[in-house]
Enzyme design. Structure first.
Site, PDB file in Angstrom:
ATOM      1  N   TRP A 159       0.801  -1.222   0.000  1.00  0.00           N
ATOM      2  CA  TRP A 159       0.000   0.000   0.000  1.00  0.00           C
ATOM      3  C   TRP A 159       0.835   1.274   0.000  1.00  0.00           C
ATOM      4  O   TRP A 159       0.314   2.353  -0.229  1.00  0.00           O
ATOM      5  CB  TRP A 159      -0.938   0.020   1.214  1.00  0.00           C
ATOM      6  CG  TRP A 159      -0.307  -0.227   2.550  1.00  0.00           C
ATOM      7  CD1 TRP A 159      -0.342  -1.381   3.261  1.00  0.00           C
ATOM      8  CD2 TRP A 159       0.447   0.707   3.355  1.00  0.00           C
ATOM      9  NE1 TRP A 159       0.354  -1.242   4.450  1.00  0.00           N
ATOM     10  CE2 TRP A 159       0.833   0.031   4.532  1.00  0.00           C
ATOM     11  CE3 TRP A 159       0.826   2.041   3.179  1.00  0.00           C
ATOM     12  CZ2 TRP A 159       1.588   0.645   5.538  1.00  0.00           C
ATOM     13  CZ3 TRP A 159       1.581   2.660   4.177  1.00  0.00           C
ATOM     14  CH2 TRP A 159       1.948   1.966   5.340  1.00  0.00           C
ATOM     15  N   ASN A 160       2.147   1.194   0.250  1.00  0.00           N
ATOM     16  CA  ASN A 160       2.918   2.432   0.433  1.00  0.00           C
ATOM     17  C   ASN A 160       3.285   3.117  -0.883  1.00  0.00           C
ATOM     18  O   ASN A 160       3.306   4.341  -0.970  1.00  0.00           O
ATOM     19  CB  ASN A 160       4.169   2.160   1.271  1.00  0.00           C
ATOM     20  CG  ASN A 160       5.048   1.065   0.691  1.00  0.00           C
ATOM     21  OD1 ASN A 160       4.593   0.199  -0.051  1.00  0.00           O
ATOM     22  ND2 ASN A 160       6.326   1.105   1.022  1.00  0.00           N
ATOM     23  N   LYS A 183      -3.313  -7.637  -8.171  1.00  0.00           N
ATOM     24  CA  LYS A 183      -4.213  -7.276  -7.076  1.00  0.00           C
ATOM     25  C   LYS A 183      -3.553  -6.182  -6.248  1.00  0.00           C
ATOM     26  O   LYS A 183      -2.595  -6.438  -5.516  1.00  0.00           O
ATOM     27  CB  LYS A 183      -4.519  -8.477  -6.183  1.00  0.00           C
ATOM     28  CG  LYS A 183      -5.641  -8.181  -5.173  1.00  0.00           C
ATOM     29  CD  LYS A 183      -5.861  -9.338  -4.222  1.00  0.00           C
ATOM     30  CE  LYS A 183      -5.066  -9.183  -2.956  1.00  0.00           C
ATOM     31  NZ  LYS A 183      -5.496  -8.013  -2.139  1.00  0.00           N
ATOM     32  N   PRO A 184      -4.041  -4.946  -6.367  1.00  0.00           N
ATOM     33  CA  PRO A 184      -3.486  -3.884  -5.524  1.00  0.00           C
ATOM     34  C   PRO A 184      -3.983  -4.033  -4.093  1.00  0.00           C
ATOM     35  O   PRO A 184      -4.940  -4.774  -3.827  1.00  0.00           O
ATOM     36  CB  PRO A 184      -4.038  -2.613  -6.170  1.00  0.00           C
ATOM     37  CG  PRO A 184      -5.331  -3.048  -6.796  1.00  0.00           C
ATOM     38  CD  PRO A 184      -5.103  -4.458  -7.250  1.00  0.00           C
ATOM     39  N   SER A 186      -5.958  -3.332  -0.669  1.00  0.00           N
ATOM     40  CA  SER A 186      -7.299  -2.786  -0.418  1.00  0.00           C
ATOM     41  C   SER A 186      -7.240  -1.384   0.167  1.00  0.00           C
ATOM     42  O   SER A 186      -8.168  -0.590  -0.019  1.00  0.00           O
ATOM     43  CB  SER A 186      -8.069  -3.720   0.533  1.00  0.00           C
ATOM     44  OG  SER A 186      -8.286  -4.978  -0.071  1.00  0.00           O
ATOM     45  N   GLY A 236       5.350  -6.774   0.169  1.00  0.00           N
ATOM     46  CA  GLY A 236       4.550  -6.565   1.361  1.00  0.00           C
ATOM     47  C   GLY A 236       5.281  -7.013   2.600  1.00  0.00           C
ATOM     48  O   GLY A 236       6.513  -7.085   2.633  1.00  0.00           O
ATOM     49  N   SER A 237       4.512  -7.362   3.619  1.00  0.00           N
ATOM     50  CA  SER A 237       5.104  -7.725   4.900  1.00  0.00           C
ATOM     51  C   SER A 237       5.715  -9.119   4.845  1.00  0.00           C
ATOM     52  O   SER A 237       5.320  -9.966   4.041  1.00  0.00           O
ATOM     53  CB  SER A 237       4.035  -7.679   5.997  1.00  0.00           C
ATOM     54  OG  SER A 237       3.122  -8.761   5.849  1.00  0.00           O
ATOM     55  N   GLU A 258       9.430  -9.459  -2.143  1.00  0.00           N
ATOM     56  CA  GLU A 258      10.171  -8.304  -1.605  1.00  0.00           C
ATOM     57  C   GLU A 258       9.456  -7.904  -0.333  1.00  0.00           C
ATOM     58  O   GLU A 258       8.344  -7.377  -0.376  1.00  0.00           O
ATOM     59  CB  GLU A 258      10.213  -7.165  -2.618  1.00  0.00           C
ATOM     60  CG  GLU A 258      11.289  -6.120  -2.313  1.00  0.00           C
ATOM     61  CD  GLU A 258      10.779  -4.932  -1.547  1.00  0.00           C
ATOM     62  OE1 GLU A 258      10.954  -4.924  -0.306  1.00  0.00           O
ATOM     63  OE2 GLU A 258      10.220  -4.012  -2.162  1.00  0.00           O
ATOM     64  N   LEU A 259      10.078  -8.166   0.816  1.00  0.00           N
ATOM     65  CA  LEU A 259       9.377  -8.128   2.093  1.00  0.00           C
ATOM     66  C   LEU A 259       9.932  -7.033   3.001  1.00  0.00           C
ATOM     67  O   LEU A 259      10.550  -6.088   2.547  1.00  0.00           O
ATOM     68  CB  LEU A 259       9.459  -9.515   2.747  1.00  0.00           C
ATOM     69  CG  LEU A 259       8.979 -10.668   1.847  1.00  0.00           C
ATOM     70  CD1 LEU A 259       9.163 -12.011   2.536  1.00  0.00           C
ATOM     71  CD2 LEU A 259       7.534 -10.466   1.416  1.00  0.00           C
ATOM     72  N   CYS A 292      10.096   0.462   2.681  1.00  0.00           N
ATOM     73  CA  CYS A 292      10.747  -0.741   3.204  1.00  0.00           C
ATOM     74  C   CYS A 292      12.257  -0.572   3.342  1.00  0.00           C
ATOM     75  O   CYS A 292      12.896  -1.261   4.140  1.00  0.00           O
ATOM     76  CB  CYS A 292      10.426  -1.945   2.324  1.00  0.00           C
ATOM     77  SG  CYS A 292      10.879  -1.731   0.593  1.00  0.00           S
ATOM     78  N   GLU A 393      10.119  -3.949  12.485  1.00  0.00           N
ATOM     79  CA  GLU A 393       9.915  -2.841  11.556  1.00  0.00           C
ATOM     80  C   GLU A 393       8.895  -1.846  12.113  1.00  0.00           C
ATOM     81  O   GLU A 393       7.776  -2.214  12.456  1.00  0.00           O
ATOM     82  CB  GLU A 393       9.445  -3.382  10.211  1.00  0.00           C
ATOM     83  CG  GLU A 393       9.476  -2.374   9.084  1.00  0.00           C
ATOM     84  CD  GLU A 393       9.211  -3.017   7.729  1.00  0.00           C
ATOM     85  OE1 GLU A 393       9.705  -2.473   6.733  1.00  0.00           O
ATOM     86  OE2 GLU A 393       8.508  -4.047   7.675  1.00  0.00           O
TER      87      GLU A 393
END
Length: 491
Positions: A159-160, A183-184, A186, A236-237, A258-259, A292, A393
């Site tokens: 989302w960032n 899928k972007p 939400s 994402g996370s 990519e976390l 990130c 994080e």
């Protein structure tokens, strides 16, 4: 009360793109997208489910063969046209990003520019998709290593930087001859969903790019576990990435992740303090710290610690929080209430554990901050490596600082982490820089500069920060698999 009767602008509804057609979800549900500046609903997107996901995957599969058979240079031309459409809609897309995510408008304009660059850079590499011809041990024989697209790829963005992360994936994936379902998130889907119309205007064939919205436990699970999907690329996370990795096991679906990160910021005794402070202002506060690769923990040599803290506090105190559309604003809000409250709790626990509050540590006061998810730039001194704030994080405007006494201590503490995405090092000693190349356990290291990767580089994480990587020629390689031909041309 309707939007019209309340005097508010009507909420825009953005539809899914599946097989070249714009659609609502099968059950007709909607997801409200909130503006974190004022907590008002600004967009609605369909609440898609497993059936919508299957339809999108089937549409991609139907388009797969024809797209892969198209000469790569033709695919590249269509993608360059797509990048041009994004640039033509620069201001509109930037406004959508600011409204849904809270980033400053200036940063949002930059995100749109980067998004177009990601696609264009990959598209210009269409003629450079290379294989190999190797000598054989047998007479009258060659070995050909031929690189081919995986097929249907699923892209899941964070989302960032939703638009940039989506384009970072679709550019190389489509250039390589794959088709995609994206899928972007939400929380911030609007700008990504706006890509659908631009893709059609650019001439991308139906089904080559599909855009769907819905929950991770329903739509996301179907996208990841469906046997049509041959590669999943996700930003994402770490926790979400681990779940996806496990779900891909049954079908042996390829995974690119990519976390999360916990980037150490190391300033040694011979480093340029002013340059380090300047870099820290970017690498901690860009996008309200929601990056990130942001500097998440500071290791400052005792010889320059007090000077760095004083200058960093002074510079941070001058940052202006406010309307992200105002060109004088430096920091917008956090993306949502959950992220704000999580960060607040981490700061409270850090102070309980012995950190000293040098700046901030609270929500700003005043009528301008009555709504929205605001937090002041926060600097904590006296941190130790065992504290949660130094290990987990934060993803916000919080900077925990620890004193160190040597390069060796800095390397040991930096590597003492589950994460290995990015790191920062400030020193004039080339011997220490060379040692850091070998000893720092991170995929992306910035030496004497702020963060900010380039298209031709390679962005990847080590340890729990991911697997795979993106950008440049190595990122393009991630969307190709290999076939080996043993070609005997003897009688």
């Amino acid at each position: 009360m309707s939007d019209e009767s309340s005097g508010k602008a009507p909420v825009a509804e953005l539809l899914m793109l599946i097989g070249g057609e714009f659609r609502k979800s099968f059950d007709g549900g909607w997801i409200d997208v909130e503006n974190p500046t004022n907590e008002e609903t600004v967009y609605r997107v369909p609440q898609g489910g497993a059936e919508d996901a299957r339809l999108a995957l089937q549409a991609a599969e139907a388009a797969r063969s024809e797209w892969a058979a198209m000469p790569a240079v033709e695919r590249g031309r269509l993608l360059v046209s797509f990048a041009g459409k994004i640039r033509e809609n620069r201001e509109r897309l930037a406004g959508m990003l600011t409204a849904e995510q809270g980033k400053t408008y200036e940063l949002a304009l930059g995100e749109v520019d980067v998004s177009a660059d990601f696609i264009e850079f990959a598209a210009h590499g269409a003629r450079r998709l290379e294989g190999d011809i190797l000598p054989s041990d047998n007479p009258d024989e060659h070995i050909w290593i031929h690189k081919v697209p995986y097929g249907v790829c699923v892209g899941i963005a964070a989302w960032n930087f939703p638009l940039a992360l989506a384009c970072r994936k679709l550019g190389p994936a489509l250039t390589a001859g794959n088709v995609m379902v994206i899928k972007p998130p939400s929380e911030t889907p609007a700008a990504v969903m706006a890509l659908g119309q631009l893709a059609l205007e650019a001439g991308l064939p139906a089904g080559v790019l599909n855009l769907v919205t819905g929950g991770g436990s329903t739509m996301g699970t179907e996208l990841v576990t469906n046997p049509i999907t041959r590669l999943v690329t996700m930003t994402g996370s770490t926790a979400t990435g681990q779940r996806i990795f496990g779900m891909c096991a049954d079908n042996l679906t390829a995974v690119r992740l990519e976390l999360g990160g916990k980037a150490p910021f190391i300033l040694l005794e011979d480093g340029d303090v002013d340059k380090a402070v300047e870099a820290a202002m970017v690498s901690r506060y860009l996008n309200c710290g929601q990056v990130c690769t942001c500097s998440e923990r500071f290791y400052i040599h005792d010889a320059v610690h007090d000077e760095f803290v004083r200058k960093f506090v002074d510079a941070s105190a001058k940052l202006k929080l406010g309307d992200p559309m105002d060109p004088e604003t430096d920091l917008g809000p956090k993306v949502n209430r959950h992220e704000l409250e999580r960060m607040e709790a981490m700061v409270s626990r850090a102070i309980e554990q012995g950190c000293t509050l040098a700046l901030g540590g609270k929500r700003p006061e005043g009528p301008a901050y009555g709504k929205g998810y605001w937090y002041e730039p926060t600097i904590l001194t006296g941190a130790t490596n065992e504290m949660e704030v130094m290990r987990e994080e934060v993803f916000g405007v919080v900077s925990p600082i620890m004193r160190i006494g040597s390069f060796e201590e800095a390397i040991r503490l930096a590597n003492d982490s589950d994460y290995g995405l990015s790191a920062f090092l400030f020193t004039r000693d080339m011997r220490k820089i060379q040692r850091a190349v070998l000893e720092l356990e991170f995929g992306e290291i910035y030496v004497n500069r702020a963060m900010g990767e380039q298209r031709q580089g390679f962005h990847n994480g080590h340890k729990l920060s991911g697997t795979g990587g993106e950008d440049g020629k190595y990122g393009l390689e991630n969307y190709l698999e290999k076939k080996t031909f043993y070609v005997n041309f003897g009688d």
